[in-house]
Motif scaffolding. Structure first.
Motif, PDB file in Angstrom:
ATOM      1  N   LEU A 154       0.867  -1.174   0.000  1.00 53.17           N
ATOM      2  CA  LEU A 154       0.000   0.000   0.000  1.00 53.17           C
ATOM      3  C   LEU A 154       0.903   1.222   0.000  1.00 53.17           C
ATOM      4  O   LEU A 154       1.635   1.469   0.958  1.00 53.17           O
ATOM      5  CB  LEU A 154      -0.914   0.016   1.230  1.00 53.17           C
ATOM      6  N   LEU A 155       0.857   1.981  -1.110  1.00 52.45           N
ATOM      7  CA  LEU A 155       1.656   3.196  -1.232  1.00 52.45           C
ATOM      8  C   LEU A 155       0.790   4.383  -0.831  1.00 52.45           C
ATOM      9  O   LEU A 155      -0.273   4.611  -1.407  1.00 52.45           O
ATOM     10  CB  LEU A 155       2.155   3.361  -2.668  1.00 52.45           C
ATOM     11  N   ALA A 179      -2.918  10.102   1.857  1.00 53.09           N
ATOM     12  CA  ALA A 179      -2.908  10.071   3.324  1.00 53.09           C
ATOM     13  C   ALA A 179      -4.293  10.382   3.893  1.00 53.09           C
ATOM     14  O   ALA A 179      -4.671   9.861   4.940  1.00 53.09           O
ATOM     15  CB  ALA A 179      -1.883  11.066   3.858  1.00 53.09           C
ATOM     16  N   ALA A 180      -5.055  11.216   3.192  1.00 50.77           N
ATOM     17  CA  ALA A 180      -6.379  11.586   3.678  1.00 50.77           C
ATOM     18  C   ALA A 180      -7.390  10.464   3.482  1.00 50.77           C
ATOM     19  O   ALA A 180      -8.405  10.409   4.186  1.00 50.77           O
ATOM     20  CB  ALA A 180      -6.864  12.851   2.974  1.00 50.77           C
ATOM     21  N   GLN A 181      -7.130   9.558   2.542  1.00 51.56           N
ATOM     22  CA  GLN A 181      -8.085   8.499   2.224  1.00 51.56           C
ATOM     23  C   GLN A 181      -7.684   7.131   2.754  1.00 51.56           C
ATOM     24  O   GLN A 181      -8.450   6.170   2.586  1.00 51.56           O
ATOM     25  CB  GLN A 181      -8.272   8.418   0.704  1.00 51.56           C
ATOM     26  N   VAL A 182      -6.533   7.029   3.371  1.00 56.38           N
ATOM     27  CA  VAL A 182      -6.092   5.720   3.852  1.00 56.38           C
ATOM     28  C   VAL A 182      -7.078   5.186   4.886  1.00 56.38           C
ATOM     29  O   VAL A 182      -7.588   5.929   5.726  1.00 56.38           O
ATOM     30  CB  VAL A 182      -4.661   5.817   4.444  1.00 56.38           C
ATOM     31  N   ASN A 183      -7.393   3.901   4.782  1.00 60.44           N
ATOM     32  CA  ASN A 183      -8.387   3.309   5.683  1.00 60.44           C
ATOM     33  C   ASN A 183      -7.828   2.065   6.368  1.00 60.44           C
ATOM     34  O   ASN A 183      -6.792   1.516   5.969  1.00 60.44           O
ATOM     35  CB  ASN A 183      -9.674   2.966   4.929  1.00 60.44           C
ATOM     36  N   THR A 184      -8.526   1.635   7.393  1.00 60.73           N
ATOM     37  CA  THR A 184      -8.070   0.510   8.218  1.00 60.73           C
ATOM     38  C   THR A 184      -7.919  -0.763   7.404  1.00 60.73           C
ATOM     39  O   THR A 184      -6.922  -1.478   7.525  1.00 60.73           O
ATOM     40  CB  THR A 184      -9.067   0.275   9.365  1.00 60.73           C
ATOM     41  N   TYR A 185      -8.907  -1.067   6.560  1.00 55.83           N
ATOM     42  CA  TYR A 185      -8.858  -2.297   5.770  1.00 55.83           C
ATOM     43  C   TYR A 185      -7.635  -2.309   4.854  1.00 55.83           C
ATOM     44  O   TYR A 185      -6.930  -3.316   4.757  1.00 55.83           O
ATOM     45  CB  TYR A 185     -10.137  -2.444   4.943  1.00 55.83           C
ATOM     46  N   GLY A 186      -7.387  -1.179   4.182  1.00 52.60           N
ATOM     47  CA  GLY A 186      -6.249  -1.110   3.271  1.00 52.60           C
ATOM     48  C   GLY A 186      -4.924  -1.319   3.983  1.00 52.60           C
ATOM     49  O   GLY A 186      -4.029  -1.982   3.458  1.00 52.60           O
ATOM     50  N   ILE A 187      -4.808  -0.760   5.186  1.00 49.66           N
ATOM     51  CA  ILE A 187      -3.567  -0.911   5.957  1.00 49.66           C
ATOM     52  C   ILE A 187      -3.355  -2.365   6.359  1.00 49.66           C
ATOM     53  O   ILE A 187      -2.268  -2.931   6.180  1.00 49.66           O
ATOM     54  CB  ILE A 187      -3.598  -0.020   7.209  1.00 49.66           C
ATOM     55  N   LEU A 193       3.643  -1.234   4.203  1.00 49.04           N
ATOM     56  CA  LEU A 193       3.140   0.122   4.024  1.00 49.04           C
ATOM     57  C   LEU A 193       4.306   0.997   3.573  1.00 49.04           C
ATOM     58  O   LEU A 193       5.273   1.164   4.302  1.00 49.04           O
ATOM     59  CB  LEU A 193       2.572   0.617   5.362  1.00 49.04           C
ATOM     60  N   VAL A 194       4.220   1.527   2.360  1.00 47.41           N
ATOM     61  CA  VAL A 194       5.246   2.433   1.842  1.00 47.41           C
ATOM     62  C   VAL A 194       4.674   3.848   1.919  1.00 47.41           C
ATOM     63  O   VAL A 194       3.703   4.173   1.233  1.00 47.41           O
ATOM     64  CB  VAL A 194       5.647   2.077   0.405  1.00 47.41           C
ATOM     65  N   ILE A 203      -0.810  12.399   7.848  1.00 46.55           N
ATOM     66  CA  ILE A 203      -1.425  11.406   8.736  1.00 46.55           C
ATOM     67  C   ILE A 203      -1.415  11.900  10.168  1.00 46.55           C
ATOM     68  O   ILE A 203      -2.403  11.764  10.901  1.00 46.55           O
ATOM     69  CB  ILE A 203      -0.694  10.041   8.611  1.00 46.55           C
ATOM     70  N   ASP A 204      -0.294  12.498  10.605  1.00 45.38           N
ATOM     71  CA  ASP A 204      -0.205  13.051  11.967  1.00 45.38           C
ATOM     72  C   ASP A 204      -1.271  14.135  12.179  1.00 45.38           C
ATOM     73  O   ASP A 204      -1.936  14.162  13.210  1.00 45.38           O
ATOM     74  CB  ASP A 204       1.181  13.655  12.185  1.00 45.38           C
TER      75      ASP A 204
END
Length: 209
Positions: A154-155, A179-187, A193-194, A203-204
């Motif tokens: 996941l980039l 970074a704004a759209q990253v979700n739990t399932y994808g992680i 995780l790149v 993300i912070d």
């Protein structure tokens, strides 16, 4: 936790980034992970399954046999669920499978997923990059340089970069998000995780509001 920043050739740049302990260093909460993943998968469902019930079938309404004395189950017309070709009892109907989760629960779930990746040492930080044009071969070379070409990746980019997205679109094991759209399932679904440097900052900001 400090992580070396790599360039797209897989070499160390001499810089390090410190992962936010309030995100990557928390004790993961498995229950909120379950809830967030369940909601994500529920949102993907079309909910269009449909079978015909008794009243929706075409056919005569004449009662086919006697009410009693036939030696079998009572049945009415030819659309009876008892008969082959009749209506279905309590069959599926179109519905919406989505459900609500509180924002704090979803934030905690993303933090927990990132914390698991940090514990597994499955986070790679690279300096920001972009392509002048979509080039899948160039993206594959970057994956090989980072030694993640055989893994599910996941980039995470700081913002939408169409050329990078198009370069990775045909790669089965690679997903590109912001970074704004990253979700739990994808992680959780990724092996590695790149993350680019500026993505970490975004993300912070999002998860520590």
């Amino acid at each position: 936790m400090d992580i070396n920043v790599l360039d797209i050739k897989g070499q160390e740049t001499g810089r390090k980034v410190t992962l936010n302990e309030n995100i990557f260093g928390i004790e993961p909460n498995d229950h909120v992970l379950y809830l967030d993943v369940k909601q994500y998968l529920a949102d993907q469902r079309q909910g269009t399954a449909k079978s015909k019930e008794r009243s929706e079938h075409k056919g005569s309404t004449r009662k086919l046999g006697r009410q009693k004395g036939g030696g079998g189950a009572r049945r009415g017309d030819i659309n009876s669920p008892v008969l082959v070709g009749g209506g279905r009892v309590f069959g599926p109907t179109p519905r919406d499978y989505s459900f609500k989760l509180n924002k704090k629960v979803k934030v905690l779930a993303r933090k927990s997923a990132l914390a698991y990746k940090a514990q597994e040492s499955s986070i790679i930080v690279v300096e920001d990059f972009n392509f002048d044009a979509p080039k899948t071969k160039e993206f594959i070379n970057i994956a090989k340089n980072l030694k993640v070409d055989s893994k599910k990746v996941l980039l995470v980019l700081p913002e939408a970069q169409n050329n990078v997205y198009l370069s990775a679109r045909n790669l089965k094991k690679t997903q590109v998000t912001t970074a704004a759209q990253v979700n739990t399932y994808g992680i959780l679904n990724a092996d590695v995780l790149v993350v680019t440097e500026n993505s970490l900052k975004t993300i912070d900001e999002i998860l520590t509001k």
